[in-house]
Write a protein that holds these residues in place. Sequence first.
Motif, PDB file in Angstrom:
ATOM      1  N   MET A  71       4.900  -1.782   4.205  1.00 13.72           N
ATOM      2  CA  MET A  71       3.808  -0.850   4.488  1.00 13.72           C
ATOM      3  C   MET A  71       2.612  -1.623   5.029  1.00 13.72           C
ATOM      4  O   MET A  71       2.255  -2.669   4.503  1.00 13.72           O
ATOM      5  CB  MET A  71       3.433  -0.089   3.225  1.00 13.72           C
ATOM      6  CG  MET A  71       4.517   0.886   2.764  1.00 13.72           C
ATOM      7  SD  MET A  71       4.124   1.758   1.231  1.00 13.72           S
ATOM      8  CE  MET A  71       4.514   0.475   0.040  1.00 13.72           C
TER       9      MET A  71
ATOM     10  N   ASP B  14       0.000   2.676   7.642  1.00  9.16           N
ATOM     11  CA  ASP B  14       0.399   3.624   6.611  1.00  9.16           C
ATOM     12  C   ASP B  14      -0.795   4.099   5.802  1.00  9.16           C
ATOM     13  O   ASP B  14      -0.715   5.119   5.118  1.00  9.16           O
ATOM     14  CB  ASP B  14       1.428   2.977   5.678  1.00  9.16           C
ATOM     15  CG  ASP B  14       2.710   2.632   6.412  1.00  9.16           C
ATOM     16  OD1 ASP B  14       3.430   3.566   6.803  1.00  9.16           O
ATOM     17  OD2 ASP B  14       2.988   1.436   6.609  1.00  9.16           O
TER      18      ASP B  14
ATOM     19  N   ARG C 259      -0.529   2.188  -2.656  1.00  8.47           N
ATOM     20  CA  ARG C 259       0.921   2.430  -2.627  1.00  8.47           C
ATOM     21  C   ARG C 259       1.226   3.915  -2.803  1.00  8.47           C
ATOM     22  O   ARG C 259       2.099   4.481  -2.139  1.00  8.47           O
ATOM     23  CB  ARG C 259       1.617   1.598  -3.697  1.00  8.47           C
ATOM     24  CG  ARG C 259       3.132   1.763  -3.700  1.00  8.47           C
ATOM     25  CD  ARG C 259       3.824   0.712  -4.544  1.00  8.47           C
ATOM     26  NE  ARG C 259       3.774  -0.595  -3.891  1.00  8.47           N
ATOM     27  CZ  ARG C 259       3.101  -1.627  -4.328  1.00  8.47           C
ATOM     28  NH1 ARG C 259       2.391  -1.536  -5.453  1.00  8.47           N
ATOM     29  NH2 ARG C 259       3.112  -2.770  -3.675  1.00  8.47           N
ATOM     30  N   ASN C 260       0.510   4.561  -3.693  1.00  7.24           N
ATOM     31  CA  ASN C 260       0.715   5.983  -3.917  1.00  7.24           C
ATOM     32  C   ASN C 260       0.362   6.784  -2.667  1.00  7.24           C
ATOM     33  O   ASN C 260       1.092   7.708  -2.275  1.00  7.24           O
ATOM     34  CB  ASN C 260      -0.142   6.455  -5.096  1.00  7.24           C
ATOM     35  CG  ASN C 260       0.068   7.929  -5.408  1.00  7.24           C
ATOM     36  OD1 ASN C 260       1.183   8.369  -5.696  1.00  7.24           O
ATOM     37  ND2 ASN C 260      -0.998   8.701  -5.338  1.00  7.24           N
TER      38      ASN C 260
ATOM     39  N   CYS D 252       0.372   5.730   0.444  1.00  8.10           N
ATOM     40  CA  CYS D 252       1.326   5.441   1.519  1.00  8.10           C
ATOM     41  C   CYS D 252       2.592   6.278   1.386  1.00  8.10           C
ATOM     42  O   CYS D 252       3.246   6.587   2.389  1.00  8.10           O
ATOM     43  CB  CYS D 252       1.691   3.956   1.517  1.00  8.10           C
ATOM     44  SG  CYS D 252       0.393   2.865   2.129  1.00  8.10           S
ATOM     45  N   ARG D 253       2.944   6.647   0.196  1.00  6.68           N
ATOM     46  CA  ARG D 253       4.183   7.386  -0.014  1.00  6.68           C
ATOM     47  C   ARG D 253       3.996   8.882   0.102  1.00  6.68           C
ATOM     48  O   ARG D 253       4.952   9.607   0.324  1.00  6.68           O
ATOM     49  CB  ARG D 253       4.764   7.037  -1.385  1.00  6.68           C
ATOM     50  CG  ARG D 253       5.366   5.637  -1.397  1.00  6.68           C
ATOM     51  CD  ARG D 253       5.874   5.263  -2.759  1.00  6.68           C
ATOM     52  NE  ARG D 253       6.497   3.931  -2.701  1.00  6.68           N
ATOM     53  CZ  ARG D 253       6.684   3.153  -3.733  1.00  6.68           C
ATOM     54  NH1 ARG D 253       6.322   3.548  -4.926  1.00  6.68           N
ATOM     55  NH2 ARG D 253       7.247   1.970  -3.594  1.00  6.68           N
ATOM     56  N   ARG D 254       2.799   9.378  -0.047  1.00  5.01           N
ATOM     57  CA  ARG D 254       2.580  10.824  -0.021  1.00  5.01           C
ATOM     58  C   ARG D 254       3.074  11.494   1.248  1.00  5.01           C
ATOM     59  O   ARG D 254       3.771  12.503   1.177  1.00  5.01           O
ATOM     60  CB  ARG D 254       1.089  11.130  -0.210  1.00  5.01           C
ATOM     61  CG  ARG D 254       0.641  11.129  -1.638  1.00  5.01           C
ATOM     62  CD  ARG D 254      -0.788  11.593  -1.724  1.00  5.01           C
ATOM     63  NE  ARG D 254      -1.347  11.319  -3.036  1.00  5.01           N
ATOM     64  CZ  ARG D 254      -2.625  11.522  -3.336  1.00  5.01           C
ATOM     65  NH1 ARG D 254      -3.450  11.975  -2.418  1.00  5.01           N
ATOM     66  NH2 ARG D 254      -3.069  11.256  -4.537  1.00  5.01           N
TER      67      ARG D 254
ATOM     68  N   GLU E  49       5.306  10.590   3.316  1.00  5.85           N
ATOM     69  CA  GLU E  49       6.631  10.148   3.722  1.00  5.85           C
ATOM     70  C   GLU E  49       7.701  10.751   2.813  1.00  5.85           C
ATOM     71  O   GLU E  49       8.231  10.096   1.928  1.00  5.85           O
ATOM     72  CB  GLU E  49       6.720   8.618   3.663  1.00  5.85           C
ATOM     73  CG  GLU E  49       5.734   7.906   4.544  1.00  5.85           C
ATOM     74  CD  GLU E  49       6.082   8.048   6.002  1.00  5.85           C
ATOM     75  OE1 GLU E  49       7.208   8.482   6.291  1.00  5.85           O
ATOM     76  OE2 GLU E  49       5.244   7.714   6.841  1.00  5.85           O
TER      77      GLU E  49
ATOM     78  N   LYS F 109      10.894   8.940   1.954  1.00  2.00           N
ATOM     79  CA  LYS F 109      10.912   7.805   1.046  1.00  2.00           C
ATOM     80  C   LYS F 109      11.250   8.295  -0.361  1.00  2.00           C
ATOM     81  O   LYS F 109      10.373   8.579  -1.176  1.00  2.00           O
ATOM     82  CB  LYS F 109       9.570   7.074   1.066  1.00  2.00           C
ATOM     83  CG  LYS F 109       9.291   6.367   2.377  1.00  2.00           C
ATOM     84  CD  LYS F 109       8.055   5.508   2.267  1.00  2.00           C
ATOM     85  CE  LYS F 109       7.813   4.738   3.559  1.00  2.00           C
ATOM     86  NZ  LYS F 109       6.617   3.897   3.498  1.00  2.00           N
TER      87      LYS F 109
ATOM     88  N   LEU G 283      12.501   2.604  -5.213  1.00  2.00           N
ATOM     89  CA  LEU G 283      11.140   2.469  -4.700  1.00  2.00           C
ATOM     90  C   LEU G 283      10.093   2.578  -5.802  1.00  2.00           C
ATOM     91  O   LEU G 283       9.045   1.944  -5.719  1.00  2.00           O
ATOM     92  CB  LEU G 283      10.884   3.542  -3.640  1.00  2.00           C
ATOM     93  CG  LEU G 283      11.676   3.395  -2.341  1.00  2.00           C
ATOM     94  CD1 LEU G 283      11.491   4.616  -1.474  1.00  2.00           C
ATOM     95  CD2 LEU G 283      11.262   2.154  -1.593  1.00  2.00           C
ATOM     96  N   GLN G 284      10.377   3.387  -6.798  1.00  2.00           N
ATOM     97  CA  GLN G 284       9.403   3.588  -7.864  1.00  2.00           C
ATOM     98  C   GLN G 284       9.212   2.320  -8.678  1.00  2.00           C
ATOM     99  O   GLN G 284       8.089   1.896  -8.954  1.00  2.00           O
ATOM    100  CB  GLN G 284       9.864   4.726  -8.776  1.00  2.00           C
ATOM    101  CG  GLN G 284       8.820   5.168  -9.791  1.00  2.00           C
ATOM    102  CD  GLN G 284       7.653   5.881  -9.147  1.00  2.00           C
ATOM    103  OE1 GLN G 284       7.817   6.557  -8.133  1.00  2.00           O
ATOM    104  NE2 GLN G 284       6.470   5.718  -9.711  1.00  2.00           N
TER     105      GLN G 284
ATOM    106  N   GLU H 138      13.559  -2.172   2.730  1.00  2.00           N
ATOM    107  CA  GLU H 138      13.188  -0.755   2.654  1.00  2.00           C
ATOM    108  C   GLU H 138      13.258  -0.090   4.031  1.00  2.00           C
ATOM    109  O   GLU H 138      13.802   1.002   4.184  1.00  2.00           O
ATOM    110  CB  GLU H 138      11.788  -0.605   2.069  1.00  2.00           C
ATOM    111  CG  GLU H 138      11.324   0.850   1.962  1.00  2.00           C
ATOM    112  CD  GLU H 138       9.930   0.970   1.373  1.00  2.00           C
ATOM    113  OE1 GLU H 138       9.391   2.093   1.387  1.00  2.00           O
ATOM    114  OE2 GLU H 138       9.367  -0.042   0.917  1.00  2.00           O
TER     115      GLU H 138
END
Length: 224
Positions: free
Chosen positions: A1, A46, A113-114, A116-118, A120, A123, A136-137, A159
């Motif tokens: 990321m 990201d 990190r949280n 960046c994943r929202r 996507e 993911k 990933l978690q 990843e």
Amino acid sequence: MRVLVLEDDPELGPVIADGLRQAGFAVDLAADLAEADLKLDVNGYDCLVADRGLPDGDALTLVAARRRAGWTRPVLMLTALDAVADRVAGFEHGADDYLVKPFAAAELAARVRNLCRRPEPAKLPQLRIGDLELDLQRRRVTRGGVLFSLTAKEFAVLEVLMLQAGTVVTRSRLIESCWDERCEPMSNVVDVLIRQLRRRLGSPDLIETVRGVGYRLADPVQRP
């Protein structure tokens, strides 16, 4: 990321960047709004981590303008402005999160990190191909039930390959996603890291080399 940090303090900026790099992110730095605007146009980030009080204005003006133009990447405001009105203004102008200085590096990394994943949804908490599984978690990698210890960069490359499993991922795409602008595009960093990944993951080899293009992750059992 990959993250862009917008911070004009010449001492604090590198500290923030180094902390995020240690947490596994590729990080670029910008010292003012003009530089950040240019880098956001050129690179695919990201997340944006931005201070508010900058030499050429308030970062909220940049965020608001980009939101109006349809830009959807997450934004975390990292600032000493801690009044309720300041935080409300941040959210009203398009910020997704707001962290007040001074801050803990671990909390900043977790928030980024949280964010960046929202956006996507692809993911998923766990990615799997053959007997290789990436969580990933928990940021864990196992193969055949055996837990592997990977560096942050190795995890990031794996990843990307797993998210694009079965398709060719170019070297330039891997560099854009997993390294920052300090990386020389013509260097062999990707090839070196892929060799390291192959050694760590063992056989049969899951990573195919597509000569002159890049790499593809595929289950050997399903290959033609």
